[in-house]
Scaffold this motif. Structure first.
Motif, PDB file in Angstrom:
ATOM      1  N   ALA A 180      48.687  36.568  37.972  1.00  0.00           N
ATOM      2  CA  ALA A 180      48.858  36.390  39.415  1.00  0.00           C
ATOM      3  C   ALA A 180      50.224  35.780  39.721  1.00  0.00           C
ATOM      4  N   THR A 181      50.691  34.888  38.835  1.00  0.00           N
ATOM      5  CA  THR A 181      52.030  34.306  39.021  1.00  0.00           C
ATOM      6  C   THR A 181      53.119  35.327  38.719  1.00  0.00           C
ATOM      7  N   ALA A 182      52.896  36.155  37.684  1.00  0.00           N
ATOM      8  CA  ALA A 182      53.890  37.152  37.283  1.00  0.00           C
ATOM      9  C   ALA A 182      54.094  38.196  38.373  1.00  0.00           C
ATOM     10  N   ARG A 183      53.020  38.563  39.063  1.00  0.00           N
ATOM     11  CA  ARG A 183      53.176  39.599  40.093  1.00  0.00           C
ATOM     12  C   ARG A 183      54.038  39.110  41.249  1.00  0.00           C
ATOM     13  N   PHE A 184      54.053  37.805  41.493  1.00  0.00           N
ATOM     14  CA  PHE A 184      54.922  37.264  42.540  1.00  0.00           C
ATOM     15  C   PHE A 184      56.380  37.523  42.193  1.00  0.00           C
ATOM     16  N   TRP A 185      56.777  37.284  40.958  1.00  0.00           N
ATOM     17  CA  TRP A 185      58.163  37.474  40.554  1.00  0.00           C
ATOM     18  C   TRP A 185      58.521  38.959  40.486  1.00  0.00           C
ATOM     19  N   VAL A 186      57.579  39.788  40.098  1.00  0.00           N
ATOM     20  CA  VAL A 186      57.839  41.232  40.099  1.00  0.00           C
ATOM     21  C   VAL A 186      58.064  41.725  41.518  1.00  0.00           C
ATOM     22  N   MET A 187      57.277  41.216  42.460  1.00  0.00           N
ATOM     23  CA  MET A 187      57.472  41.597  43.863  1.00  0.00           C
ATOM     24  C   MET A 187      58.802  41.073  44.373  1.00  0.00           C
ATOM     25  N   ALA A 188      59.211  39.881  43.925  1.00  0.00           N
ATOM     26  CA  ALA A 188      60.507  39.341  44.352  1.00  0.00           C
ATOM     27  C   ALA A 188      61.639  40.251  43.887  1.00  0.00           C
ATOM     28  N   VAL A 189      61.559  40.739  42.638  1.00  0.00           N
ATOM     29  CA  VAL A 189      62.576  41.679  42.138  1.00  0.00           C
ATOM     30  C   VAL A 189      62.569  42.958  42.964  1.00  0.00           C
ATOM     31  N   ALA A 190      61.376  43.450  43.305  1.00  0.00           N
ATOM     32  CA  ALA A 190      61.266  44.677  44.097  1.00  0.00           C
ATOM     33  C   ALA A 190      61.904  44.501  45.477  1.00  0.00           C
ATOM     34  N   VAL A 191      61.696  43.338  46.099  1.00  0.00           N
ATOM     35  CA  VAL A 191      62.277  43.087  47.425  1.00  0.00           C
ATOM     36  C   VAL A 191      63.800  43.023  47.338  1.00  0.00           C
ATOM     37  N   VAL A 192      64.332  42.351  46.302  1.00  0.00           N
ATOM     38  CA  VAL A 192      65.784  42.261  46.142  1.00  0.00           C
ATOM     39  C   VAL A 192      66.389  43.646  45.939  1.00  0.00           C
ATOM     40  N   LEU A 193      65.787  44.461  45.080  1.00  0.00           N
ATOM     41  CA  LEU A 193      66.294  45.820  44.852  1.00  0.00           C
ATOM     42  C   LEU A 193      66.165  46.672  46.109  1.00  0.00           C
ATOM     43  N   THR A 194      65.100  46.452  46.868  1.00  0.00           N
ATOM     44  CA  THR A 194      64.909  47.210  48.111  1.00  0.00           C
ATOM     45  C   THR A 194      66.052  46.947  49.089  1.00  0.00           C
ATOM     46  N   VAL A 195      66.398  45.663  49.270  1.00  0.00           N
ATOM     47  CA  VAL A 195      67.459  45.309  50.198  1.00  0.00           C
ATOM     48  C   VAL A 195      68.820  45.767  49.669  1.00  0.00           C
ATOM     49  N   ALA A 196      69.082  45.540  48.371  1.00  0.00           N
ATOM     50  CA  ALA A 196      70.384  45.878  47.797  1.00  0.00           C
ATOM     51  C   ALA A 196      70.643  47.383  47.844  1.00  0.00           C
ATOM     52  N   THR A 197      69.659  48.174  47.467  1.00  0.00           N
ATOM     53  CA  THR A 197      69.850  49.630  47.500  1.00  0.00           C
ATOM     54  C   THR A 197      69.939  50.144  48.927  1.00  0.00           C
ATOM     55  N   GLY A 198      69.253  49.469  49.855  1.00  0.00           N
ATOM     56  CA  GLY A 198      69.362  49.868  51.259  1.00  0.00           C
ATOM     57  C   GLY A 198      70.768  49.674  51.790  1.00  0.00           C
ATOM     58  N   VAL A 199      71.377  48.544  51.451  1.00  0.00           N
ATOM     59  CA  VAL A 199      72.761  48.289  51.855  1.00  0.00           C
ATOM     60  C   VAL A 199      73.707  49.314  51.225  1.00  0.00           C
ATOM     61  N   ASP A 200      73.471  49.646  49.960  1.00  0.00           N
ATOM     62  CA  ASP A 200      74.325  50.621  49.274  1.00  0.00           C
ATOM     63  C   ASP A 200      74.202  52.002  49.919  1.00  0.00           C
ATOM     64  N   TYR A 201      72.990  52.383  50.324  1.00  0.00           N
ATOM     65  CA  TYR A 201      72.808  53.673  50.991  1.00  0.00           C
ATOM     66  C   TYR A 201      73.552  53.710  52.328  1.00  0.00           C
ATOM     67  N   VAL A 202      73.533  52.603  53.049  1.00  0.00           N
ATOM     68  CA  VAL A 202      74.265  52.544  54.322  1.00  0.00           C
ATOM     69  C   VAL A 202      75.761  52.713  54.067  1.00  0.00           C
ATOM     70  N   ARG A 203      76.269  52.058  53.025  1.00  0.00           N
ATOM     71  CA  ARG A 203      77.690  52.189  52.687  1.00  0.00           C
ATOM     72  C   ARG A 203      78.029  53.641  52.350  1.00  0.00           C
ATOM     73  N   GLN A 204      77.197  54.278  51.524  1.00  0.00           N
ATOM     74  CA  GLN A 204      77.439  55.674  51.160  1.00  0.00           C
ATOM     75  C   GLN A 204      77.385  56.585  52.381  1.00  0.00           C
ATOM     76  N   ALA A 205      76.488  56.298  53.303  1.00  0.00           N
ATOM     77  CA  ALA A 205      76.371  57.128  54.507  1.00  0.00           C
ATOM     78  C   ALA A 205      77.625  57.015  55.362  1.00  0.00           C
ATOM     79  N   ILE A 206      78.178  55.804  55.478  1.00  0.00           N
ATOM     80  CA  ILE A 206      79.409  55.618  56.261  1.00  0.00           C
ATOM     81  C   ILE A 206      80.569  56.371  55.626  1.00  0.00           C
ATOM     82  N   VAL A 207      80.701  56.254  54.298  1.00  0.00           N
ATOM     83  CA  VAL A 207      81.789  56.954  53.601  1.00  0.00           C
ATOM     84  C   VAL A 207      81.624  58.463  53.729  1.00  0.00           C
TER      85      VAL A 207
END
Length: 279
Positions: free
Chosen positions: A234-261
């Motif tokens: 139950a504790t491990a799933r919290f950290w796995v979800m935290a990694v998923a949220v960070v990757l979600t935001v980071a890749t979203g920003v990268d997609y926006v950058r690629q779309a602008i270019v």
């Protein structure tokens, strides 16, 4: 005596006609053959693109040979395109349809017995796992075996967002996952999908390695939250979800950058083409 030997009577005429007959025979036999050979040879050279005195001339071959070689190729391409467009009921699309059908089934299993029964949650996890596995295979099959269809292009992203959105909303509704996590993940997914449609006139944003890691981490994290885990899991799933949220935001920003270019490049190319046309 009035009788004349036949050899004597015919001698002069034979002697006179012998050489003439030989010459006429040679003329009548050789001349037509030589003329026909010359004509057929000239025709063959013309078909092959050979002009006497000039040799082989590119493009001088007859149109019939060019058409006979080009038409089957075009016909094969048209036939292949028709088959690909008509094959809606292929294995890749069937897997996508299965994922769509699993969405209401997953929700029913997730909320059975109030949503907290470990057995029903295990069944819901199995349905979610099947949906995520089919998501990995349908796109690969479509690209590998040329099974890409218009239906698949539209239904595949809808099925992906539907199963993930249903899982996140159910978890947040049951109090197992904070609502802000659901809002961040679903907001990013819907926003990037809309962004792809906006910039598609300028080109396609390719899937990145970070995007694939994001999808994998989301699937693992949500799957762990669906199961009724206790203790260190139950504790491990919290950290796995935290990694998923960070990757979600980071890749979203990268997609926006690629779309602008991509948009800037598309606008620049259109302006350059317009200037060339006007010049």
């Amino acid at each position: 005596m009035t009788g004349v030997p036949a050899s004597a009577a015919g001698g002069p005429s034979a002697a006179k006609g012998g050489p003439a007959g030989g010459v006429s025979g040679a003329a009548s036999g050789a001349a037509p053959s030589t003329a026909s050979d010359a004509v057929s040879g000239t025709a063959a050279e013309a078909r092959a693109g050979v002009i006497p005195g000039l040799g082989v001339v590119p493009g001088a071959a007859s149109d019939g040979g060019a058409d006979s070689g080009a038409r089957p190729a075009r016909g094969k391409k048209i036939a292949a395109a028709a088959v690909n467009q008509a094959s809606v009921w292929n294995i890749a699309n069937l897997l996508t349809m299965l994922r769509l059908v699993l969405v209401p089934g997953f929700v029913a299993l997730m909320l059975a017995e109030g949503g907290y029964d470990p057995a029903w949650r295990s069944f819901a996890w199995a349905a979610f796992a099947v949906a995520m596995i089919t998501d990995l295979f349908d796109g690969h099959l479509a690209r590998t075996y040329n099974l890409v269809t218009d239906f698949g292009k539209i239904a595949d992203p809808i099925a992906d967002k539907a199963i993930m959105g249903a899982a996140l909303i159910c978890l947040s509704g049951l109090g197992d996952l904070p609502w802000w996590v659901t809002i961040v993940i679903l907001g990013r997914e819907l926003g990037i999908t809309l962004l792809r449609f906006i910039v598609i006139r300028y080109g396609v944003i390719p899937a990145s390695r970070g995007g694939k890691l994001k999808t994998l981490s989301q699937g693992i994290a949500v799957g762990m939250y669906i199961l009724a885990l206790t203790g260190w899991l139950a504790t491990a799933r919290f950290w796995v979800m935290a990694v998923a949220v960070v990757l979600t935001v980071a890749t979203g920003v990268d997609y926006v950058r690629q779309a602008i270019v991509l948009r800037r490049q598309g606008i620049a190319e259109r302006e350059a083409a317009l200037e060339e046309t006007e010049a």
